[in-house]
Design a protein around this motif. Structure first.
Motif, PDB file in Angstrom:
ATOM      1  N   GLY A 151       0.701  -1.312  -0.196  1.00 24.22           N
ATOM      2  CA  GLY A 151      -0.150  -0.050  -0.008  1.00 24.22           C
ATOM      3  C   GLY A 151       0.821   1.403  -0.089  1.00 24.22           C
ATOM      4  N   ILE A 152       2.098   1.146  -0.002  1.00 23.64           N
ATOM      5  CA  ILE A 152       3.030   2.494  -0.039  1.00 23.64           C
ATOM      6  C   ILE A 152       3.797   2.295  -1.307  1.00 23.64           C
ATOM      7  CG2 ILE A 152       5.099   3.331   0.790  1.00 23.64           C
ATOM      8  CD1 ILE A 152       4.017   2.394   3.741  1.00 23.64           C
ATOM      9  N   ILE A 153       3.792   3.333  -2.107  1.00 25.47           N
ATOM     10  CA  ILE A 153       4.731   3.487  -3.318  1.00 25.47           C
ATOM     11  C   ILE A 153       5.998   4.215  -2.881  1.00 25.47           C
ATOM     12  CG2 ILE A 153       4.813   4.489  -5.314  1.00 25.47           C
ATOM     13  CD1 ILE A 153       1.634   4.619  -5.505  1.00 25.47           C
ATOM     14  N   HIS A 154       7.107   3.699  -3.075  1.00 24.28           N
ATOM     15  CA  HIS A 154       8.251   4.429  -2.519  1.00 24.28           C
ATOM     16  C   HIS A 154       8.960   4.886  -4.051  1.00 24.28           C
ATOM     17  CE1 HIS A 154       8.645   2.659   1.107  1.00 24.28           C
ATOM     18  NE2 HIS A 154       7.947   1.494   0.938  1.00 24.28           N
ATOM     19  N   LEU A 155       9.206   6.316  -3.800  1.00 18.12           N
ATOM     20  CA  LEU A 155      10.051   6.821  -5.031  1.00 18.12           C
ATOM     21  C   LEU A 155      11.317   6.985  -4.537  1.00 18.12           C
ATOM     22  CD1 LEU A 155       7.676   9.649  -6.111  1.00 18.12           C
ATOM     23  CD2 LEU A 155       7.785   7.524  -6.926  1.00 18.12           C
ATOM     24  N   GLU A 156      12.373   6.478  -5.363  1.00 18.91           N
ATOM     25  CA  GLU A 156      13.792   6.296  -4.876  1.00 18.91           C
ATOM     26  C   GLU A 156      14.875   6.875  -5.819  1.00 18.91           C
ATOM     27  OE1 GLU A 156      13.596   2.319  -3.839  1.00 18.91           O
ATOM     28  OE2 GLU A 156      12.774   2.428  -1.741  1.00 18.91           O
ATOM     29  N   GLY A 157      15.542   7.463  -5.272  1.00 15.93           N
ATOM     30  CA  GLY A 157      16.777   7.767  -6.121  1.00 15.93           C
ATOM     31  C   GLY A 157      16.285   8.879  -7.355  1.00 15.93           C
ATOM     32  N   HIS A 158      16.910   8.741  -8.586  1.00 15.69           N
ATOM     33  CA  HIS A 158      16.583   9.500  -9.520  1.00 15.69           C
ATOM     34  C   HIS A 158      15.360   8.859 -10.355  1.00 15.69           C
ATOM     35  CE1 HIS A 158      20.143  12.253  -9.620  1.00 15.69           C
ATOM     36  NE2 HIS A 158      20.259  11.632  -8.583  1.00 15.69           N
ATOM     37  N   LEU A 175      -0.231   2.774 -11.133  1.00 17.52           N
ATOM     38  CA  LEU A 175      -0.344   2.869  -9.437  1.00 17.52           C
ATOM     39  C   LEU A 175      -1.241   3.318  -9.031  1.00 17.52           C
ATOM     40  CD1 LEU A 175       3.515   1.987  -8.594  1.00 17.52           C
ATOM     41  CD2 LEU A 175       1.517   0.133  -8.364  1.00 17.52           C
ATOM     42  N   LEU A 176      -1.252   4.779  -9.232  1.00 12.13           N
ATOM     43  CA  LEU A 176      -2.166   5.553  -8.469  1.00 12.13           C
ATOM     44  C   LEU A 176      -3.494   5.658  -8.844  1.00 12.13           C
ATOM     45  CD1 LEU A 176       0.350   8.621  -8.159  1.00 12.13           C
ATOM     46  CD2 LEU A 176      -0.439   7.389  -6.431  1.00 12.13           C
ATOM     47  N   ASP A 177      -3.535   5.018 -10.152  1.00 15.39           N
ATOM     48  CA  ASP A 177      -4.931   5.164 -10.718  1.00 15.39           C
ATOM     49  C   ASP A 177      -5.624   3.896 -10.011  1.00 15.39           C
ATOM     50  OD1 ASP A 177      -6.856   6.128 -12.008  1.00 15.39           O
ATOM     51  OD2 ASP A 177      -6.533   5.155 -14.159  1.00 15.39           O
ATOM     52  N   ALA A 193      -6.637   3.410  -1.367  1.00 18.71           N
ATOM     53  CA  ALA A 193      -5.602   4.518  -0.866  1.00 18.71           C
ATOM     54  C   ALA A 193      -4.256   4.186  -0.835  1.00 18.71           C
ATOM     55  CB  ALA A 193      -6.187   5.019   0.372  1.00 18.71           C
ATOM     56  N   TRP A 194      -3.638   4.780  -1.780  1.00 15.16           N
ATOM     57  CA  TRP A 194      -2.011   4.752  -1.525  1.00 15.16           C
ATOM     58  C   TRP A 194      -1.395   5.870  -0.860  1.00 15.16           C
ATOM     59  CZ3 TRP A 194       0.625   0.478  -3.706  1.00 15.16           C
ATOM     60  CH2 TRP A 194       0.127  -0.269  -4.449  1.00 15.16           C
ATOM     61  N   ALA A 235      -2.086  15.104  -9.672  1.00 10.96           N
ATOM     62  CA  ALA A 235      -3.206  14.769 -10.159  1.00 10.96           C
ATOM     63  C   ALA A 235      -4.196  13.826  -9.339  1.00 10.96           C
ATOM     64  CB  ALA A 235      -2.974  14.176 -11.561  1.00 10.96           C
ATOM     65  N   PHE A 236      -3.298  12.993  -8.935  1.00 10.34           N
ATOM     66  CA  PHE A 236      -4.018  11.856  -8.078  1.00 10.34           C
ATOM     67  C   PHE A 236      -4.094  12.145  -6.715  1.00 10.34           C
ATOM     68  CE2 PHE A 236      -2.580   9.738 -11.989  1.00 10.34           C
ATOM     69  CZ  PHE A 236      -3.737   9.047 -12.360  1.00 10.34           C
ATOM     70  N   ARG A 237      -3.286  13.010  -6.343  1.00  9.21           N
ATOM     71  CA  ARG A 237      -3.605  13.599  -4.618  1.00  9.21           C
ATOM     72  C   ARG A 237      -3.491  12.304  -3.742  1.00  9.21           C
ATOM     73  NH1 ARG A 237      -5.076  18.435  -5.538  1.00  9.21           N
ATOM     74  NH2 ARG A 237      -5.110  18.701  -3.193  1.00  9.21           N
TER      75      ARG A 237
END
Lengths: 628, 84
Positions: free
Chosen positions: B8-15, B27-29, B33-34, B54-56
């Motif tokens: 349930g968690i999206i990790h954004l990592e690095g570049h 994923l967000l779509d 609830a992410w 956009a997906f808030r």
């Protein structure tokens, strides 16, 4: 208007001017004790007068300014540049408020907030100062929707923006089509504020200049509205201070006029008693000569009353320039060279706008940013000099700056881009002729001129304004060294209100005071009377003449019946109204009318000529002589 | 992998480059609830920022290094997501 307030409105702008003169003197020489005292006195008197009326915003701001100067006088604290700027801003705002009072007898609605921020700036000028010196620019960046495909990363670009102060992110309005989210169409809207100069910002955004908008922000907290400096000027010359000696001279002349009138009474008595007509004629002739001379002198002194010194008018500009320069982060000193030249108040009033325009051009385009100046071996602080002198019965105003000058190469290029002249003609122009191209209408319509560091913003308007006064503008410039603008104007000007009418393919001016009324007359209302025509005007039958017949440009259309209504100027000729049929009324103008000279002078019905803003000569008719 | 979904968690990592935007958007779509964890995201492409706006989703995670990220980008993002 209440008498006290009226008095304050006369005296107020003078005190503002005294105060700012003193502050500028202090800026040049911080040890100048008399100027410090002068500034304090001006603020003190202003505050005292403001206290007579119920206007807390005005009084509070002036009170704070007075306190600052009071502390400086006691030597407890010196005046920093920031403090001087805050004091000057207070005076400028005071002048605006005085102008508002003149109009509406009350302060504008935002006066409370404006006053509060002035008071804050006076208490902590450094707070406002960092911002003021830096000059903030708002950036609105709407990346092109396709920009991701070109490899643009707007966020990465923002990372490179120098001196970023604030960043806000948003999205364009989502479309209502319900289409699925497209991750590769850019819909970001980025708003930011930076303390970097517009030039630095343009460099940072150099690949996406078409997608950004840069807006200089009002500097400091005083939120000085720089929109219309013109508005507050006209007011201060609405009243005229006259030296007592001039008035006394006029009063003495009136006494002589009364004596001459009494002399006439004696002659009237002699005529009634049947005096010898020849002796009477001689006496009357002598008395007429006396009256004629006296009236001539009255006319001359009244014209003299309208003459006002030019220097105080020029002293208003340093503050204006300070205000223009602040958002751009330019440091500019304006030097007004003192002179005793006087000119007609009409001339002076009408010079404000062209001068403000020229100064804005100097500030925007002439004066380089400090770093660029230093690199060019110039002092960081730029200088603009304003000087007035009387030369051969004319007023010469010089405005010079030590900025980057005008580059004829860039002007040629801009003129070519705008299609003002073909390329080969441009090549043949001398450099001097090339820089004068900026006076052409249409040269400066596009914003790109400023991007070019051109100087053409509204120069055609400047020239038109000066020509309307019967003057000329000359421009000279050395690239890298600065620009000099010289305006030569008549010291006095009598402006005539005219109606511009068109008849056939010709335009003429008709002095407004000769026109009783302009009317539209239907064909049915025009009745033939013997060889001519007449119409009914205010229950009188008035002869109708066609202007084209009178100017001798053929009466071709006269014989043919016209369907449409005729435009008619009703004028007075030999105490009789006469209708003058024309094609159309083009407009109204205030012009400096020149008497007809040379061949034109011999033509009947010609009152004179005037130069229009576009350089064309307009013939002004004397309708009475034309009809006669 | 710089966009990684886990529990349930999206990790954004690095570049995170532009090409990751589609992954993130997909994923967000998805229903549910992410939350998006940003603490590992050193440099996020505009297209990813836009997808977040956009997906808030909820965002979390201490801002990573860098004045721009810390003082401007994440506050601006948080403000925009907080808006409504």
């Amino acid at each position: 208007m209440e008498e006290l307030l009226a008095q304050f409105l006369i005296e107020g702008p003078e005190l503002v001017q005294q105060g700012s003169d003193a502050l500028f003197a202090l800026e040049r020489n911080p040890e100048d004790r008399p100027s410090l005292d002068d500034a304090f006195r001006a603020l003190h008197t202003l505050k005292g007068s403001a206290g007579l009326f119920d206007m807390p915003p005005l009084e509070n701001a002036l009170h704070a300014a007075e306190d600052v100067l009071g502390i400086a006088r006691e030597g407890r604290r010196g005046l920093s540049q920031a403090m001087l700027n805050a004091l000057l801003a207070t005076l400028t705002q005071t002048e605006r408020w005085l102008a508002a009072l003149q109009e509406t007898e009350q302060l504008p609605a935002d006066a409370v907030q404006t006053s509060a921020s002035l008071v804050r700036a006076l208490a902590d000028p450094a707070g406002g100062q960092t911002r003021r010196e830096a000059g903030l620019t708002a950036i609105r960046y709407r990346p092109d929707p396709k920009c991701y495909f070109r490899g643009d990363d707007p966020i990465q670009l923002m990372r490179g923006v120098p001196k970023l102060i604030e960043l806000k992110l948003g999205l364009r309005e989502a479309d209502e089509s319900g289409a699925p989210y497209d991750p590769f169409t850019c819909t970001l809207i980025i708003d930011a504020v930076s303390a970097a100069s517009p030039d630095e910002l343009k460099a940072a955004f150099r690949f996406v200049l078409d997608q950004i908008e840069l807006t200089p922000l009002e500097s400091g907290e005083a939120a000085l509205d720089q929109a219309e400096p013109v508005a507050f000027t006209e007011q201060s010359l609405r009243t005229l201070r006259v030296e007592t000696v001039k008035l006394e001279g006029l009063a003495a002349l009136i006494d002589e006029l009364v004596a001459a009138k009494n002399g006439l009474a004696g002659l009237v008595g002699a005529a009634r008693d049947g005096a010898d007509p020849r002796a009477l004629t001689a006496d009357l002739t002598a008395q007429y000569g006396l009256l004629d001379r006296l009236i001539g002198r009255v006319h001359h002194s009244v014209t003299g009353l309208r003459m006002v010194p030019v220097t105080p008018f020029l002293r208003r500009f340093p503050r204006l320039v300070r205000e223009m320069a602040a958002p751009l982060g330019r440091d500019i000193e304006v030097i007004v060279e003192a002179s005793a030249v006087e000119a007609d108040k009409d001339v002076i009033e009408r010079l404000f706008e062209p001068l403000a325009h020229l100064l804005r051009n100097s500030v925007d385009h002439g004066v380089e940013p400090a770093e660029e100046r230093l690199a060019a071996g110039k002092p960081a602080r730029a200088t603009i000099t304003l000087a007035a002198e009387a030369v051969g019965g004319r007023l010469r105003l010089k405005l010079s700056d030590d900025g980057r000058g005008i580059d004829p190469v860039k002007i040629r290029a801009a003129a070519e881009t705008r299609g003002l002249l073909p390329a080969e003609s441009l090549r043949d122009l001398s450099d001097q002729d090339a820089i004068e191209l900026i006076f052409l209408p249409g040269f400066s319509t596009a914003q790109s001129v400023s991007a070019l560091s051109g100087r053409g913003v509204g120069m055609d308007a400047v020239r038109a304004a000066v020509q309307r006064l019967g003057g000329r503008v000359a421009l000279s410039s050395r690239p890298g060294a600065g620009t000099l603008v010289e305006m030569t104007l008549p010291l006095t000007v009598s402006l005539t209100k005219i109606i511009v009418v068109s008849d056939g393919d010709q335009q003429y001016g008709v002095p407004m005071d000769r026109v009783l009324e302009t009317v539209r007359v239907g064909q049915a209302e025009i009745v033939p009377i013997r060889a001519g025509q007449a119409f009914n005007w205010r229950d009188r039958t008035v002869p109708l003449l066609a202007l084209s017949t009178l100017t001798g440009r053929g009466a071709a259309s006269d014989g043919e019946p016209r369907r449409e209504d005729r435009r008619v100027l009703v004028i007075r000729a030999q105490d009789q109204p006469v209708g003058l049929a024309i094609d159309a009324i083009v407009g109204r103008l205030d012009v400096a009318m020149r008497p007809a000279e040379g061949l034109l002078a011999a033509m009947p019905g010609l009152a004179g000529t005037t130069m229009l803003g576009n350089g064309r000569v307009l013939v002004i008719l004397d309708p009475e002589a034309l009809v006669a | 992998m710089s966009v990684r979904a886990e529990g349930g968690i999206i990790h954004l990592e690095g570049h995170c480059g532009v090409e990751e935007a589609e992954t993130l958007a997909v994923l967000l779509d998805e229903p549910g609830a992410w939350e998006v964890e940003l603490s590992g995201g050193l440099q996020l492409h505009a297209a990813l920022i836009q997808a977040l706006l956009a997906f808030r989703p909820k965002i979390r995670g201490a801002p990573p290094e860098g004045v721009f990220n810390k003082d401007f980008l994440f506050p601006a993002l948080a403000l925009a997501l907080d808006d409504r």
